[in-house]
Design an enzyme around this catalytic site. Structure first.
Site, short mmCIF file in Angstrom:
data_model
loop_
_atom_site.label_atom_id
_atom_site.label_comp_id
_atom_site.label_asym_id
_atom_site.label_seq_id
_atom_site.Cartn_x
_atom_site.Cartn_y
_atom_site.Cartn_z
N ASN A 291 11.90 3.54 4.97
CA ASN A 291 12.24 2.11 4.84
C ASN A 291 12.66 1.76 3.41
O ASN A 291 12.95 0.60 3.11
CB ASN A 291 11.09 1.21 5.31
CG ASN A 291 9.87 1.28 4.40
OD1 ASN A 291 9.89 1.94 3.37
ND2 ASN A 291 8.81 0.60 4.79
N THR B 168 9.51 2.30 -1.21
CA THR B 168 9.19 2.99 -2.47
C THR B 168 10.07 4.24 -2.65
O THR B 168 10.03 4.84 -3.72
CB THR B 168 7.71 3.41 -2.53
OG1 THR B 168 7.41 4.19 -1.37
CG2 THR B 168 6.79 2.21 -2.58
N GLY B 169 10.82 4.60 -1.63
CA GLY B 169 11.68 5.79 -1.72
C GLY B 169 13.07 5.42 -2.22
O GLY B 169 13.40 4.24 -2.41
N ASN C 103 0.35 -0.31 6.86
CA ASN C 103 1.42 0.67 6.65
C ASN C 103 0.98 2.06 7.10
O ASN C 103 1.74 2.78 7.76
CB ASN C 103 1.80 0.67 5.17
CG ASN C 103 3.19 1.24 4.94
OD1 ASN C 103 4.01 1.28 5.85
ND2 ASN C 103 3.43 1.70 3.73
N THR D 255 -4.47 14.09 2.01
CA THR D 255 -4.80 14.00 0.58
C THR D 255 -6.21 14.46 0.29
O THR D 255 -7.11 14.33 1.13
CB THR D 255 -4.67 12.54 0.10
OG1 THR D 255 -5.21 12.44 -1.22
CG2 THR D 255 -5.44 11.58 0.98
N TYR E 82 -7.19 4.10 0.23
CA TYR E 82 -6.11 5.06 0.48
C TYR E 82 -6.66 6.29 1.21
O TYR E 82 -6.16 6.67 2.28
CB TYR E 82 -5.47 5.44 -0.86
CG TYR E 82 -4.60 6.66 -0.80
CD1 TYR E 82 -3.47 6.68 0.01
CD2 TYR E 82 -4.90 7.79 -1.55
CE1 TYR E 82 -2.66 7.80 0.08
CE2 TYR E 82 -4.10 8.91 -1.50
CZ TYR E 82 -2.99 8.92 -0.68
OH TYR E 82 -2.19 10.03 -0.61
N PHE F 27 -3.81 18.02 -3.45
CA PHE F 27 -4.51 17.59 -4.66
C PHE F 27 -3.46 16.85 -5.50
O PHE F 27 -2.79 15.99 -4.96
CB PHE F 27 -5.26 18.78 -5.26
CG PHE F 27 -6.51 19.06 -4.41
CD1 PHE F 27 -6.39 19.43 -3.06
CD2 PHE F 27 -7.78 18.82 -4.90
CE1 PHE F 27 -7.52 19.58 -2.25
CE2 PHE F 27 -8.91 18.98 -4.10
CZ PHE F 27 -8.77 19.36 -2.77
N TYR G 129 -8.23 6.73 -18.38
CA TYR G 129 -9.19 5.89 -17.68
C TYR G 129 -10.56 6.58 -17.61
O TYR G 129 -10.80 7.38 -16.72
CB TYR G 129 -8.70 5.55 -16.28
CG TYR G 129 -7.39 4.81 -16.24
CD1 TYR G 129 -7.12 3.79 -17.16
CD2 TYR G 129 -6.42 5.11 -15.29
CE1 TYR G 129 -5.91 3.11 -17.13
CE2 TYR G 129 -5.21 4.43 -15.26
CZ TYR G 129 -4.97 3.44 -16.17
OH TYR G 129 -3.77 2.76 -16.14
N ALA H 62 -11.08 1.96 -10.83
CA ALA H 62 -11.88 1.87 -9.59
C ALA H 62 -11.45 2.95 -8.60
O ALA H 62 -10.26 3.20 -8.43
CB ALA H 62 -11.71 0.49 -8.97
N1 UDP Z 1 -5.01 8.43 -15.33
C1 UDP Z 1 -5.21 7.98 -16.61
N2 UDP Z 1 -4.29 7.14 -17.19
C2 UDP Z 1 -3.16 6.74 -16.53
C3 UDP Z 1 -2.95 7.22 -15.21
C4 UDP Z 1 -3.88 8.06 -14.65
O1 UDP Z 1 -6.22 8.32 -17.23
O2 UDP Z 1 -2.38 5.98 -17.10
C5 UDP Z 1 -6.00 9.33 -14.73
C6 UDP Z 1 -6.64 8.82 -13.45
O3 UDP Z 1 -7.70 7.93 -13.73
C7 UDP Z 1 -7.12 10.14 -12.84
C8 UDP Z 1 -6.04 11.14 -13.27
O4 UDP Z 1 -5.35 10.53 -14.37
O5 UDP Z 1 -8.34 10.53 -13.43
C9 UDP Z 1 -5.01 11.42 -12.19
O6 UDP Z 1 -4.58 10.15 -11.70
P1 UDP Z 1 -3.26 10.02 -10.81
O7 UDP Z 1 -3.06 8.56 -10.52
O8 UDP Z 1 -2.13 10.76 -11.44
O9 UDP Z 1 -3.61 10.80 -9.47
P2 UDP Z 1 -4.86 10.67 -8.45
O10 UDP Z 1 -5.86 11.71 -8.90
O11 UDP Z 1 -5.36 9.27 -8.48
O12 UDP Z 1 -4.24 11.03 -7.13
#
Ligand code: UDP
Length: 329
Positions: free
Chosen positions: A32, A35-36, A92, A117, A141, A169, A208, A283
Site C-alpha cells: 500500500n 511505508t514502502g 494493520n 520477529t 509489535y 533479529f 537509549y 519503552a
Molecule cells: N537505539 C538507540 N538509539 C537510537 C535508535 C536505537 O540507542 O537512536 C537502540 C535501541 O534502543 C535498541 C537498539 O538500538 O537497543 C536497536 O534498536 P532498533 O530500533 O534498531 O531495533 P530493535 O532492536 O528495536 O528491533
C-alpha cells in the site's frame, strides 16, 4: 506459477523480491506504499498498489495472477510506535493477516512464508534464544506478530495451509549493488541513525539506556544482513514447496553487539568520530536479544554470508551515502 510478496516495497520485502527476481522467479508485489517505496521494487516484479485489508483488491489480484505461494511482510514494524498506538498494530498486522489468510483460503493458495520477529520472545530467559523458548512479548509489535503466527497455526489446522514463520533479529545493511537499502520516515533504527551523523544529517545520536544488565550497560542485539534474510525466505519457500511441515526459525548471526559496540564499528567504517550520548531507556526494549539460528542452518540449509558487523555496516554506508534522502534522492 508466481510468488506473491506482500509488503514487497518495504525494506526486507524489497530485498527479498530482488533476490527472487534475480533468481529467475516470477514475482508479484502487493504494497500500500504507506511505508514502502515503488522505486525499491525490482523492475521484473509485477506491482499492485493495494492494502491487504482490502479483500476485494486482494481477490482481484488472486484472480488475475496464478499465485503458488505467499511471502507476507506487509505490517507495521516500529516498536515505539506500537507502544504509542497499539490499535494501529492490531488493525494493520492482525486484521491485515486475517484478510490475507481468508483470501488465500478462498483461492486455494496453500503456502505461506511469514516475516516474524525476535520481539515475540520479549525479555529472553537465556541467550542464544531457541525457537522453543518462551514467548512473552514486551511490546505491542511483538505481541501482534506472535498472534499472527498463532492465527496461521489455527488456519493451517482447519484449511491445510502450510507456513514457515521466520523470526528475525536485527535486520540491517543494504543490497551490495547499492541500488536498494533501508529508508524509513521517520528513521528509528540504530544503524541508519548512526550513519546520519557522518552523512551530515544529525550532529550526534542518543543511545537509549546505559543501565541495562549488559557488559557495557547498553542493549545487545544480533545484527543480520538483509540479503542473508532474503535468502532465508527463498529457502523457506522451497522447503514448503517440497512438502515441508509448518515450522518456525530464528534468523540471526548468533553474535551479540552492544549499542556502544555498533557505534564504534560505524566509526571504524566511516572514519567519522560520530558523537553519541546516553539518554533514557526506550519503552519496550529488551536488554539482550541474540539468536540461535542452528535450526535454520540445519533444516533449511541457510548459510548467511555476512558474519562481520563492519562488513554489514559498510554495505549500509554505501547506500546511505549515495541516497541521503532514501528513495527521494
Ligand atoms: N537505539 C538507540 N538509539 C537510537 C535508535 C536505537 O540507542 O537512536 C537502540 C535501541 O534502543 C535498541 C537498539 O538500538 O537497543 C536497536 O534498536 P532498533 O530500533 O534498531 O531495533 P530493535 O532492536 O528495536 O528491533
Amino acid at each position: 506459477m508466481s510468488i506473491l510478496v506482500t509488503g514487497g516495497a518495504g525494506y526486507i520485502g524489497a530485498h527479498t523480491v530482488w533476490e527472487l527476481a534475480e533468481a529467475g522467479r516470477d514475482v508479484v508485489v502487493a504494497d500500500n506504499l504507506s511505508t514502502g517505496f515503488r522505486a525499491a521494487v525490482h523492475p521484473k516484479a509485477r506491482f499492485y498498489a493495494l492494502d491487504i485489508r482490502d479483500r476485494a483488491a486482494l481477490d482481484g489480484l488472486f484472480e488475475a495472477e496464478r499465485i503458488d505461494g505467499v511471502i507476507h511482510f506487509a505490517a507495521s514494524s516500529q516498536v515505539a510506535e506500537s507502544m504509542a498506538d497499539p490499535l494501529k498494530y492490531y488493525d494493520n498486522n492482525l486484521h491485515g493477516t486475517m484478510v490475507l489468510l481468508s483470501a488465500m483460503v478462498s483461492h486455494g493458495v496453500k503456502r505461506l512464508v511469514f516475516s516474524s520477529t525476535a520481539a515475540v520472545y520479549g525479555e529472553p530467559e537465556r541467550v542464544p534464544i531457541l525457537e522453543t523458548d518462551r514467548t512473552v512479548p514486551t511490546n505491542t509489535y511483538g505481541e501482534t506478530k506472535l498472534s499472527m503466527e498463532r492465527m496461521m497455526a489455527w488456519v493451517s489446522r482447519a484449511h491445510g495451509l502450510s507456513y514457515v514463520a521466520l523470526r528475525y533479529f536485527n535486520a540491517c545493511g543494504a543490497h551490495p549493488s547499492g541500488l536498494i537499502g533501508e529508508a524509513h520516515d521517520p528513521e528509528t533504527h540504530l544503524i541508519p541513525i548512526i550513519l546520519q551523523v557522518p552523512n551530515g544529517q544529525r550532529e550526534k545520536l542518543t543511545i537509549y539506556g546505559g543501565d541495562y544488565p549488559t557488559p557495557d550497560g547498553t542493549c545487545v542485539r544480533d545484527y543480520i544482513h538483509v540479503t542473508d534474510l532474503a535468502q532465508a525466505h527463498i529457502l523457506a519457500l522451497d522447503y514448503l514447496m517440497a512438502g515441508g511441515a509448518n515450522n518456525v526459525f530464528n534468523l540471526g548471526n548468533g553474535a551479540g553487539f552492544s549499542n556502544r559496540e555498533v557505534v564504534a564499528a560505524a566509526r571504524r567504517v566511516t572514519g567519522h568520530s560520530i558523537p553519541a550520548v546516553i539518554g533514557p531507556r526506550r519503552a519496550g526494549d529488551p536488554s539482550r536479544l541474540v539468536a540461535s539460528s542452528e535450526k535454520a542452518r540445519s533444516v533449511l540449509g541457510w548459510d548467511p554470508k555476512f558474519a562481520d558487523l563492519e562488513a554489514i555496516i559498510a554495505t549500509a554506508w554505501v547506500w546511505h551515502k549515495s541516497h541521503p534522502r532514501g528513495y527521494g534522492a
